[in-house]
Design an enzyme around this catalytic site. Structure first.
Site, PDB file in Angstrom:
ATOM      1  N   THR A  36       0.806  -1.223   0.000  1.00 42.48           N
ATOM      2  CA  THR A  36       0.000   0.000   0.000  1.00 42.48           C
ATOM      3  C   THR A  36       0.836   1.268   0.000  1.00 42.48           C
ATOM      4  O   THR A  36       0.328   2.350  -0.295  1.00 42.48           O
ATOM      5  CB  THR A  36      -0.921   0.031   1.233  1.00 42.48           C
ATOM      6  OG1 THR A  36      -0.112   0.031   2.428  1.00 42.48           O
ATOM      7  CG2 THR A  36      -1.848  -1.165   1.243  1.00 42.48           C
ATOM      8  N   CYS A  40       1.945   2.786   9.462  1.00 35.13           N
ATOM      9  CA  CYS A  40       0.894   2.865  10.471  1.00 35.13           C
ATOM     10  C   CYS A  40       1.497   2.723  11.863  1.00 35.13           C
ATOM     11  O   CYS A  40       2.643   2.287  12.039  1.00 35.13           O
ATOM     12  CB  CYS A  40      -0.132   1.745  10.283  1.00 35.13           C
ATOM     13  SG  CYS A  40      -0.863   1.630   8.645  1.00 35.13           S
ATOM     14  N   CYS A  44      -3.080   0.068  14.486  1.00 30.94           N
ATOM     15  CA  CYS A  44      -3.980   0.454  13.392  1.00 30.94           C
ATOM     16  C   CYS A  44      -5.093  -0.588  13.233  1.00 30.94           C
ATOM     17  O   CYS A  44      -4.821  -1.794  13.176  1.00 30.94           O
ATOM     18  CB  CYS A  44      -3.204   0.592  12.085  1.00 30.94           C
ATOM     19  SG  CYS A  44      -4.236   1.152  10.696  1.00 30.94           S
ATOM     20  N   ARG A  47      -6.890  -4.295   8.538  1.00 35.64           N
ATOM     21  CA  ARG A  47      -6.529  -5.713   8.515  1.00 35.64           C
ATOM     22  C   ARG A  47      -5.011  -5.866   8.476  1.00 35.64           C
ATOM     23  O   ARG A  47      -4.320  -5.170   7.752  1.00 35.64           O
ATOM     24  CB  ARG A  47      -7.143  -6.381   7.277  1.00 35.64           C
ATOM     25  CG  ARG A  47      -6.884  -7.884   7.192  1.00 35.64           C
ATOM     26  CD  ARG A  47      -7.677  -8.491   6.040  1.00 35.64           C
ATOM     27  NE  ARG A  47      -7.278  -7.927   4.762  1.00 35.64           N
ATOM     28  CZ  ARG A  47      -6.255  -8.380   4.034  1.00 35.64           C
ATOM     29  NH1 ARG A  47      -5.552  -9.423   4.455  1.00 35.64           N
ATOM     30  NH2 ARG A  47      -5.960  -7.823   2.871  1.00 35.64           N
ATOM     31  N   ARG A  69       4.038   6.857   3.072  1.00 33.47           N
ATOM     32  CA  ARG A  69       3.266   7.997   3.557  1.00 33.47           C
ATOM     33  C   ARG A  69       2.457   7.569   4.782  1.00 33.47           C
ATOM     34  O   ARG A  69       2.206   6.368   5.004  1.00 33.47           O
ATOM     35  CB  ARG A  69       2.328   8.526   2.478  1.00 33.47           C
ATOM     36  CG  ARG A  69       1.295   7.516   1.991  1.00 33.47           C
ATOM     37  CD  ARG A  69       0.304   8.147   1.029  1.00 33.47           C
ATOM     38  NE  ARG A  69      -0.637   7.168   0.496  1.00 33.47           N
ATOM     39  CZ  ARG A  69      -1.714   6.742   1.136  1.00 33.47           C
ATOM     40  NH1 ARG A  69      -1.991   7.206   2.342  1.00 33.47           N
ATOM     41  NH2 ARG A  69      -2.532   5.860   0.579  1.00 33.47           N
ATOM     42  N   CYS A  71      -0.520   6.795   7.331  1.00 34.13           N
ATOM     43  CA  CYS A  71      -1.877   6.265   7.230  1.00 34.13           C
ATOM     44  C   CYS A  71      -2.883   7.331   7.657  1.00 34.13           C
ATOM     45  O   CYS A  71      -2.723   7.964   8.708  1.00 34.13           O
ATOM     46  CB  CYS A  71      -2.009   5.030   8.130  1.00 34.13           C
ATOM     47  SG  CYS A  71      -3.674   4.342   8.220  1.00 34.13           S
ATOM     48  N   CYS A  74      -5.115   5.785  11.039  1.00 36.37           N
ATOM     49  CA  CYS A  74      -4.604   5.696  12.413  1.00 36.37           C
ATOM     50  C   CYS A  74      -3.701   6.857  12.802  1.00 36.37           C
ATOM     51  O   CYS A  74      -3.316   6.974  13.972  1.00 36.37           O
ATOM     52  CB  CYS A  74      -3.875   4.369  12.629  1.00 36.37           C
ATOM     53  SG  CYS A  74      -2.276   4.232  11.761  1.00 36.37           S
ATOM     54  N   ASP A 454      17.705  13.185  51.253  1.00 31.68           N
ATOM     55  CA  ASP A 454      16.547  14.067  51.191  1.00 31.68           C
ATOM     56  C   ASP A 454      15.646  13.889  52.408  1.00 31.68           C
ATOM     57  O   ASP A 454      15.213  12.775  52.730  1.00 31.68           O
ATOM     58  CB  ASP A 454      15.761  13.769  49.911  1.00 31.68           C
ATOM     59  CG  ASP A 454      14.598  14.698  49.733  1.00 31.68           C
ATOM     60  OD1 ASP A 454      14.851  15.873  49.433  1.00 31.68           O
ATOM     61  OD2 ASP A 454      13.451  14.257  49.919  1.00 31.68           O
TER      62      ASP A 454
END
Length: 518
Positions: A36, A40, A44, A47, A69, A71, A74, A454
């Site tokens: 694709t 992501c 995400c 599927r 690039r 998504c 998400c 302390d």
């Protein structure tokens, strides 16, 4: 499997986390899908692709450099940053923190390399090896993320957003947004308008929501900040905290809405409102606010270890997701720490408020009670120690520290070497181990600091029911809380915190402040 998984060393662990859509790994690594061309977050909802089509990256910049690039479903860059970059003390971790603060935008790769003590070429090679992208690509990814957030959540003009996000030109802004998000700035604006509805903004006002991992003990963080607030610089009220900001290009103010988000393993959003004199400071203001919130902390990893301890375990279960309060300016934190030596918290607030009124720069703000910027190190370095409202020895120590900070002999930004800074501070007159370690914890976000001398720690242990004679032995065993001793310390201090005070009103309970012990 822990949330410190390295996708280069253990891609199968990344695949299992992505297959389970495990939200704990959002921001730790990113999933790129060859078929694709997108990347992501692990959770995400799409599927899960076939294993052979998936690669894993340590940063958005690495995925973008490989041609992927973001998504649109998400929004992988809208997650908390990797806990590794918040904790790691190596060059890559220090570089990531400086890039997030906008150093590359303001000073270029050369300025970043000088701060880290490397040549630009060697630093680029090192970051490409560690992070899959060089400093320019990492800065570009940060600019793209800031631009998207501003486009979707504000009504600022697109040209204003381009320069606020750190781009050199509107053309560069448009090209980067198209490449990273496969959408025009106008497309993102339309999407954001549908999500948020109509809003009204004052000039210079930017409203954002900052992602933090859960559980997030927002009320406990607010209690700490409210108890230590400095008049004129900070105010707090029920559910909110505000302060002035001294930023690279001008003054600003910040207001945070702080609430508890206790469901583990998710991402919560903290509303933040900035009012900036110069919108170019947007990235710096955003990053410094994330530092203040300890937003990139992995609370599940911290709580899972400390929760098993017999002493602090009940405190962890009572306040899951307790954060280590950070800072918006390292020099300010160091100055406030020195002022607070050997006095109560309330006394330190009073003295610091007087110094702010005498030496801080007055500013006009829209938040009642915010009247000054905290005085710079250069201004305090020129002050006469005899005129400061504190013992002369401490006044001289304060002026000496500020002189070292102003001259660059000690640097308290997030890109400095923690061990080196501690040695430099201990070499200064009037600075002891408690001060140096407290500054490392608050200013440099060191996750593994403990303050065995302390008084607050000792009082907390007695308050938990330990006989006073057993306290030294328990304190001597603090090594069992590694590598999260700073968080164990915060859980002990949290038992001493009062509820947040009303706006602009100092907390009334007097407590013994942590004291310097040699």
């Amino acid at each position: 499997m822990t949330t410190t998984v390295d996708p280069r060393a253990d891609p199968e662990a990344c695949y299992r986390a992505a297959s389970a859509r495990d939200r704990r790994f959002d921001g730790v690594f990113y999933v790129a899908v060859r078929t694709t061309g997108i990347y992501c977050r692990p959770s995400c909802p799409a599927r899960t692709p076939a294993r052979q089509n998936m690669t894993f990256h340590v940063s958005p910049a690495s995925a973008q450099a490989a041609g992927y690039r973001a998504c649109k479903r998400c929004l992988p860059d809208a997650v908390p940053g990797s806990p590794a970059w918040d904790v790691r003390a190596d060059v890559a971790g220090r570089a990531m923190r400086l890039i997030a603060d906008g150093v590359v935008d303001r000073e270029g790769v050369t300025g970043l390399a000088e701060r880290l003590g490397y040549s630009p070429r060697h630093l680029t090679r090192l970051l490409a090896t560690e992070l899959g992208a060089g400093p320019l690509a990492l800065a570009r990814a940060r600019r793209a993320h800031t631009a998207r957030a501003l486009v979707e959540t504000t009504d600022l003009g697109l040209a204003e957003i381009a320069f606020a996000a750190g781009f050199a030109s509107v053309r560069q802004f448009n090209a980067t947004v198209r490449e990273v998000y496969a959408a025009t700035p106008g497309d993102l604006r339309a999407l954001g308008a549908r999500r948020r509805g109509a809003q009204e903004h004052a000039p210079g006002e930017v409203r954002l929501r900052l992602a933090v991992r859960t559980p997030f003990a927002g009320r406990a963080l607010l209690a700490f900040l409210a108890y230590h607030l400095v008049p004129g610089v900070e105010v707090a009220g029920e559910g909110w905290y505000a302060r002035t900001l001294d930023l690279p290009h001008g003054a600003g103010t910040l207001r945070l809405e702080l609430a508890d988000h206790l469901e583990p393993g998710r991402t919560a959003l903290v509303p933040a409102t900035f009012v900036l004199e110069d919108l170019r400071d947007t990235s710096a203001a955003l990053e410094r606010t994330r530092r203040l919130l300890d937003a990139d902390c992995d609370p599940v990893a911290v709580d899972s270890q400390l929760g098993e301890d017999a002493l602090v375990g009940p405190l962890v279960r009572a306040t899951p997701g307790l954060r280590l309060p950070g800072q918006v300016d390292g020099d300010e934190t160091a100055v406030r720490t020195v002022i607070g030596q050997q006095v109560s918290v309330t006394g330190a607030r009073t003295v610091t408020g007087r110094i702010v009124a005498a030496h801080g720069r007055p500013v006009t703000t829209t938040v009642p009670g915010l009247t000054h910027l905290f005085p710079s190190a250069a201004v305090l370095a020129a002050a006469d120690p005899e005129t400061l409202p504190m013992p002369r020895a401490r006044g001289r120590a304060l002026v000496g520290l500020c002189a070292a900070l102003a001259a660059g002999e000690v640097a308290l930004d997030r890109g400095t070497d923690r061990v080196q800074v501690r040695e430099q501070m201990l070499a200064l007159t009037g600075i002891g181990p408690w001060t140096a370690d407290y500054v490392a914890m608050r200013a440099l976000a060191h996750p593994d600091v403990f303050l065995p001398t302390d008084i607050g720690v000792r009082n907390a242990l007695v308050g938990l029911g330990l006989p006073r004679e057993q306290v030294p032995a328990v304190v001597a065993e603090h090594g069992r809380w590694r590598p999260w001793r700073s968080y164990a310390l915060m859980h002990l201090w949290n038992t001493l915190m009062p509820e947040p005070a009303p706006p602009s009103v100092a907390p009334t309970p007097e407590s013994t402040a942590p004291n310097e012990r040699t």
